[in-house]
Design a protein around this motif. Structure first.
Motif, PDB file in Angstrom:
ATOM      1  N   HIS A 107     -11.650  -9.106  -7.565  1.00 53.43           N
ATOM      2  CA  HIS A 107     -10.529  -9.333  -6.644  1.00 53.43           C
ATOM      3  C   HIS A 107     -10.092  -8.020  -6.004  1.00 53.43           C
ATOM      4  O   HIS A 107      -9.927  -7.926  -4.781  1.00 53.43           O
ATOM      5  CB  HIS A 107      -9.342  -9.939  -7.391  1.00 53.43           C
ATOM      6  CG  HIS A 107      -9.569 -11.328  -7.897  1.00 53.43           C
ATOM      7  ND1 HIS A 107      -8.703 -11.939  -8.776  1.00 53.43           N
ATOM      8  CD2 HIS A 107     -10.540 -12.239  -7.657  1.00 53.43           C
ATOM      9  CE1 HIS A 107      -9.135 -13.153  -9.051  1.00 53.43           C
ATOM     10  NE2 HIS A 107     -10.257 -13.352  -8.391  1.00 53.43           N
ATOM     11  N   THR A 108      -9.880  -7.015  -6.850  1.00 51.57           N
ATOM     12  CA  THR A 108      -9.407  -5.723  -6.345  1.00 51.57           C
ATOM     13  C   THR A 108     -10.394  -5.134  -5.347  1.00 51.57           C
ATOM     14  O   THR A 108     -10.005  -4.638  -4.279  1.00 51.57           O
ATOM     15  CB  THR A 108      -9.187  -4.745  -7.517  1.00 51.57           C
ATOM     16  OG1 THR A 108      -8.196  -5.291  -8.392  1.00 51.57           O
ATOM     17  CG2 THR A 108      -8.719  -3.397  -7.022  1.00 51.57           C
ATOM     18  N   ASP A 109     -11.670  -5.194  -5.664  1.00 42.26           N
ATOM     19  CA  ASP A 109     -12.695  -4.630  -4.783  1.00 42.26           C
ATOM     20  C   ASP A 109     -12.766  -5.342  -3.443  1.00 42.26           C
ATOM     21  O   ASP A 109     -13.217  -4.756  -2.453  1.00 42.26           O
ATOM     22  CB  ASP A 109     -14.066  -4.690  -5.468  1.00 42.26           C
ATOM     23  CG  ASP A 109     -14.194  -3.731  -6.638  1.00 42.26           C
ATOM     24  OD1 ASP A 109     -13.347  -2.824  -6.760  1.00 42.26           O
ATOM     25  OD2 ASP A 109     -15.132  -3.897  -7.444  1.00 42.26           O
ATOM     26  N   HIS A 110     -12.338  -6.606  -3.391  1.00 40.41           N
ATOM     27  CA  HIS A 110     -12.475  -7.394  -2.168  1.00 40.41           C
ATOM     28  C   HIS A 110     -11.137  -7.759  -1.532  1.00 40.41           C
ATOM     29  O   HIS A 110     -11.084  -8.595  -0.615  1.00 40.41           O
ATOM     30  CB  HIS A 110     -13.270  -8.673  -2.470  1.00 40.41           C
ATOM     31  CG  HIS A 110     -14.712  -8.415  -2.802  1.00 40.41           C
ATOM     32  ND1 HIS A 110     -15.131  -8.043  -4.061  1.00 40.41           N
ATOM     33  CD2 HIS A 110     -15.829  -8.460  -2.035  1.00 40.41           C
ATOM     34  CE1 HIS A 110     -16.444  -7.877  -4.050  1.00 40.41           C
ATOM     35  NE2 HIS A 110     -16.896  -8.116  -2.845  1.00 40.41           N
ATOM     36  N   GLY A 111     -10.060  -7.147  -1.985  1.00 37.94           N
ATOM     37  CA  GLY A 111      -8.767  -7.364  -1.352  1.00 37.94           C
ATOM     38  C   GLY A 111      -8.153  -8.726  -1.626  1.00 37.94           C
ATOM     39  O   GLY A 111      -7.305  -9.194  -0.853  1.00 37.94           O
ATOM     40  N   ILE A 112      -8.555  -9.365  -2.718  1.00 38.66           N
ATOM     41  CA  ILE A 112      -8.010 -10.669  -3.110  1.00 38.66           C
ATOM     42  C   ILE A 112      -6.900 -10.435  -4.137  1.00 38.66           C
ATOM     43  O   ILE A 112      -7.114  -9.719  -5.116  1.00 38.66           O
ATOM     44  CB  ILE A 112      -9.110 -11.562  -3.731  1.00 38.66           C
ATOM     45  CG1 ILE A 112     -10.253 -11.773  -2.749  1.00 38.66           C
ATOM     46  CG2 ILE A 112      -8.539 -12.900  -4.185  1.00 38.66           C
ATOM     47  CD1 ILE A 112     -11.495 -12.412  -3.390  1.00 38.66           C
ATOM     48  N   LEU A 113      -5.743 -11.025  -3.923  1.00 37.02           N
ATOM     49  CA  LEU A 113      -4.696 -10.922  -4.932  1.00 37.02           C
ATOM     50  C   LEU A 113      -4.985 -11.875  -6.087  1.00 37.02           C
ATOM     51  O   LEU A 113      -5.488 -12.979  -5.888  1.00 37.02           O
ATOM     52  CB  LEU A 113      -3.330 -11.257  -4.334  1.00 37.02           C
ATOM     53  CG  LEU A 113      -2.752 -10.251  -3.322  1.00 37.02           C
ATOM     54  CD1 LEU A 113      -1.349 -10.672  -2.906  1.00 37.02           C
ATOM     55  CD2 LEU A 113      -2.738  -8.841  -3.893  1.00 37.02           C
TER      56      LEU A 113
ATOM     57  N   LEU B 240     -18.536 -17.974  -0.939  1.00 35.41           N
ATOM     58  CA  LEU B 240     -17.635 -18.098   0.213  1.00 35.41           C
ATOM     59  C   LEU B 240     -17.834 -16.931   1.173  1.00 35.41           C
ATOM     60  O   LEU B 240     -17.893 -17.123   2.393  1.00 35.41           O
ATOM     61  CB  LEU B 240     -16.176 -18.148  -0.249  1.00 35.41           C
ATOM     62  CG  LEU B 240     -15.746 -19.289  -1.162  1.00 35.41           C
ATOM     63  CD1 LEU B 240     -14.244 -19.220  -1.401  1.00 35.41           C
ATOM     64  CD2 LEU B 240     -16.137 -20.645  -0.594  1.00 35.41           C
ATOM     65  N   LEU B 241     -17.920 -15.739   0.612  1.00 37.65           N
ATOM     66  CA  LEU B 241     -18.100 -14.558   1.453  1.00 37.65           C
ATOM     67  C   LEU B 241     -19.439 -14.586   2.165  1.00 37.65           C
ATOM     68  O   LEU B 241     -19.529 -14.354   3.378  1.00 37.65           O
ATOM     69  CB  LEU B 241     -17.985 -13.296   0.595  1.00 37.65           C
ATOM     70  CG  LEU B 241     -18.200 -11.966   1.319  1.00 37.65           C
ATOM     71  CD1 LEU B 241     -17.189 -11.781   2.440  1.00 37.65           C
ATOM     72  CD2 LEU B 241     -18.128 -10.808   0.327  1.00 37.65           C
ATOM     73  N   ASP B 242     -20.502 -14.908   1.436  1.00 34.69           N
ATOM     74  CA  ASP B 242     -21.846 -14.901   2.017  1.00 34.69           C
ATOM     75  C   ASP B 242     -22.002 -15.946   3.114  1.00 34.69           C
ATOM     76  O   ASP B 242     -22.677 -15.700   4.126  1.00 34.69           O
ATOM     77  CB  ASP B 242     -22.888 -15.154   0.926  1.00 34.69           C
ATOM     78  CG  ASP B 242     -22.999 -14.011  -0.075  1.00 34.69           C
ATOM     79  OD1 ASP B 242     -22.514 -12.907   0.230  1.00 34.69           O
ATOM     80  OD2 ASP B 242     -23.561 -14.240  -1.166  1.00 34.69           O
TER      81      ASP B 242
ATOM     82  N   PRO C 145     -10.761 -15.726   0.330  1.00 33.50           N
ATOM     83  CA  PRO C 145      -9.393 -16.185   0.086  1.00 33.50           C
ATOM     84  C   PRO C 145      -8.446 -14.996  -0.051  1.00 33.50           C
ATOM     85  O   PRO C 145      -8.841 -13.913  -0.489  1.00 33.50           O
ATOM     86  CB  PRO C 145      -9.511 -16.968  -1.223  1.00 33.50           C
ATOM     87  CG  PRO C 145     -10.759 -16.487  -1.865  1.00 33.50           C
ATOM     88  CD  PRO C 145     -11.680 -16.102  -0.759  1.00 33.50           C
ATOM     89  N   VAL C 146      -7.178 -15.227   0.298  1.00 36.87           N
ATOM     90  CA  VAL C 146      -6.189 -14.170   0.115  1.00 36.87           C
ATOM     91  C   VAL C 146      -5.794 -14.043  -1.342  1.00 36.87           C
ATOM     92  O   VAL C 146      -5.318 -12.989  -1.785  1.00 36.87           O
ATOM     93  CB  VAL C 146      -4.931 -14.412   0.979  1.00 36.87           C
ATOM     94  CG1 VAL C 146      -5.284 -14.403   2.454  1.00 36.87           C
ATOM     95  CG2 VAL C 146      -4.208 -15.693   0.592  1.00 36.87           C
TER      96      VAL C 146
ATOM     97  N   PHE D 231      -0.897 -10.016   1.513  1.00 34.81           N
ATOM     98  CA  PHE D 231      -2.245 -10.567   1.557  1.00 34.81           C
ATOM     99  C   PHE D 231      -3.118  -9.759   2.514  1.00 34.81           C
ATOM    100  O   PHE D 231      -2.607  -9.062   3.402  1.00 34.81           O
ATOM    101  CB  PHE D 231      -2.208 -12.010   2.063  1.00 34.81           C
ATOM    102  CG  PHE D 231      -1.609 -13.012   1.114  1.00 34.81           C
ATOM    103  CD1 PHE D 231      -1.818 -12.937  -0.251  1.00 34.81           C
ATOM    104  CD2 PHE D 231      -0.864 -14.071   1.607  1.00 34.81           C
ATOM    105  CE1 PHE D 231      -1.285 -13.887  -1.111  1.00 34.81           C
ATOM    106  CE2 PHE D 231      -0.323 -15.025   0.766  1.00 34.81           C
ATOM    107  CZ  PHE D 231      -0.529 -14.933  -0.601  1.00 34.81           C
ATOM    108  N   HIS D 232      -4.413  -9.932   2.402  1.00 38.15           N
ATOM    109  CA  HIS D 232      -5.310  -9.246   3.337  1.00 38.15           C
ATOM    110  C   HIS D 232      -5.221  -9.809   4.748  1.00 38.15           C
ATOM    111  O   HIS D 232      -5.733  -9.209   5.701  1.00 38.15           O
ATOM    112  CB  HIS D 232      -6.756  -9.217   2.832  1.00 38.15           C
ATOM    113  CG  HIS D 232      -7.447 -10.543   2.748  1.00 38.15           C
ATOM    114  ND1 HIS D 232      -7.694 -11.359   3.822  1.00 38.15           N
ATOM    115  CD2 HIS D 232      -7.994 -11.195   1.678  1.00 38.15           C
ATOM    116  CE1 HIS D 232      -8.345 -12.438   3.451  1.00 38.15           C
ATOM    117  NE2 HIS D 232      -8.529 -12.367   2.137  1.00 38.15           N
TER     118      HIS D 232
END
Length: 280
Positions: A179-185, A151-153, A159-160, A10-11
Motif C-alpha cells: 500500500h505504502t509503495d503504491h500510494g494506497i491508504l 487492477l494496476l496491470d 484504489p485510494v 487519498f492519491h
C-alpha cells in the motif's frame, strides 16, 4: 465536540477523516441514534455497506444529524453478487437511494471473490462511477497483493484505499508495505480484534500507564501508524470514548511493544482468497 480530528489525503487528492464510525452489526432503531451521537462527538466519517442491511437507517441518521452533507464522508460497499458491470453500477444507485444521498464519498468492492474472477469487471464499473461523479473516490476491501497488482496491470488505476482486517494480533505488514509503495491508504476493519486484543496484557499495561482505555490505546496505535480506522459501536458512551484520544500519545517504546503482538494465526475474519459468499 473535538476539533482535533486528523485528515489523510487519498492519491486522488480528496481528504478523508482518519477516524470514522463503523456500522457493521448496528441495525434497526439503534442505527440513527448512533450516527447522531457520533456526529455530536466529532466524527465526520461513516462506514456502511449493502450487506450490513442498515443503509436506510444510516441515511436517516445522516439526515437528522444537523451537519451539512459536504462536511460528512460516507462510505458504502458493493456486495459479491453484483460484480458484473451493469449490476455494479445499479447497486450503487440502490445504495444511494437507501441512504438518501446523491453520491458516495467512497465506494468499495467489499471482497475480491477470486473464485468468480469478476472483481476486475467490478473495478472497471467503479472507475466509470467515479468518472460520473456518483462515487467521489473508489477503493476496495480485503484485496491481497495479487488482486491489487491485477487492477494496476489491467486498468492503470489503483484504489485510494484497501480496507482490511488489521489489529494488534494481525498486522499484515507485507500488504501494508505494498500500500505504502503504491500510494494506497490502509483502513483497518475489526481494529480491536473483535475485542480480543483489549484483554492483552501489553495493551492493559499501557492503558494503565497512560490512564486510557485499552480501546483508546489500540485506536491511537492505528492513528499513529497512519491508517484509517473505523471502530464500530451503537453505544453513545463508547462512541464518545473511542473519539476522545487526541491528547493521547504512544512513544516509540509503546509502539514497538504493540508491534510484537502480531501473530501468524491472528486472522479472525475470512481469508479473502477463499471467501466467496454470494447471497445478498
Amino acid at each position: 465536540m473535538s476539533s482535533n480530528q486528523p485528515y489523510l489525503t487519498f492519491h486522488d487528492g480528496r481528504r478523508v477523516p482518519q477516524l470514522g464510525l463503523g456500522t457493521w452489526k448496528v441495525t434497526g432503531e439503534d442505527t440513527a441514534p448512533a450516527i447522531q451521537a457520533a456526529v455530536e462527538a466529532g466524527y465526520r466519517a461513516i462506514d456502511t455497506a449493502y450487506i450490513y442491511y442498515n443503509e436506510a437507517e444510516v441515511g436517516q441518521g445522516i439526515s437528522r444529524c444537523g451537519v451539512p452533507r459536504e462536511d460528512l464522508f460516507v462510505t458504502t460497499k458493493l456486495w459479491n453478487n453484483r460484480h458484473d458491470r451493469d449490476s455494479a453500477k445499479a447497486a450503487l444507485q440502490e445504495s444511494l437511494d437507501r441512504l438518501q444521498l446523491d453520491y458516495a464519498d467512497l465506494y468499495l468492492i467489499h471482497w475480491p471473490v477470486p473464485k468468480e474472477s469478476r472483481y476486475l469487471e467490478a473495478w472497471e464499473a467503479l472507475i466509470q462511477l467515479h468518472d460520473e461523479g456518483r462515487a467521489k473516490s473508489i477503493g476496495v476491501c480485503n484485496f491481497q497483493l495479487n488482486h491489487l497488482q491485477k487492477l494496476l496491470d489491467k486498468t492503470g488505476v489503483l484504489p485510494v484505499v484497501n480496507q482490511i482486517e488489521l489489529h494488534p494480533y494481525f498486522q499484515q505488514t507485507e500488504l501494508q508495505a505494498y500500500h505504502t509503495d503504491h500510494g494506497i491508504l490502509t483502513e483497518a476493519w475489526s481494529p480491536l480484534g473483535q475485542g480480543q486484543a483489549l484483554q492483552d496484557p501489553v495493551i492493559q499495561e499501557l492503558a494503565h500507564q497512560l490512564q486510557a482505555t485499552p480501546a483508546q490505546i489500540i485506536l491511537r496505535w492505528h492513528i499513529q501508524m497512519g491508517r484509517l480506522v473505523i471502530p464500530k459501536s451503537a453505544h453513545a458512551d463508547r462512541i464518545r470514548e473511542n473519539f476522545n484520544l487526541w491528547n493521547l500519545y504512544l512513544d516509540d517504546a509503546a509502539m514497538a511493544r504493540i508491534a510484537t503482538l502480531d501473530r501468524p494465526d491472528g486472522r479472525i475474519g475470512p481469508d479473502p482468497e477463499l471467501f466467496h459468499l454470494m447471497k445478498g
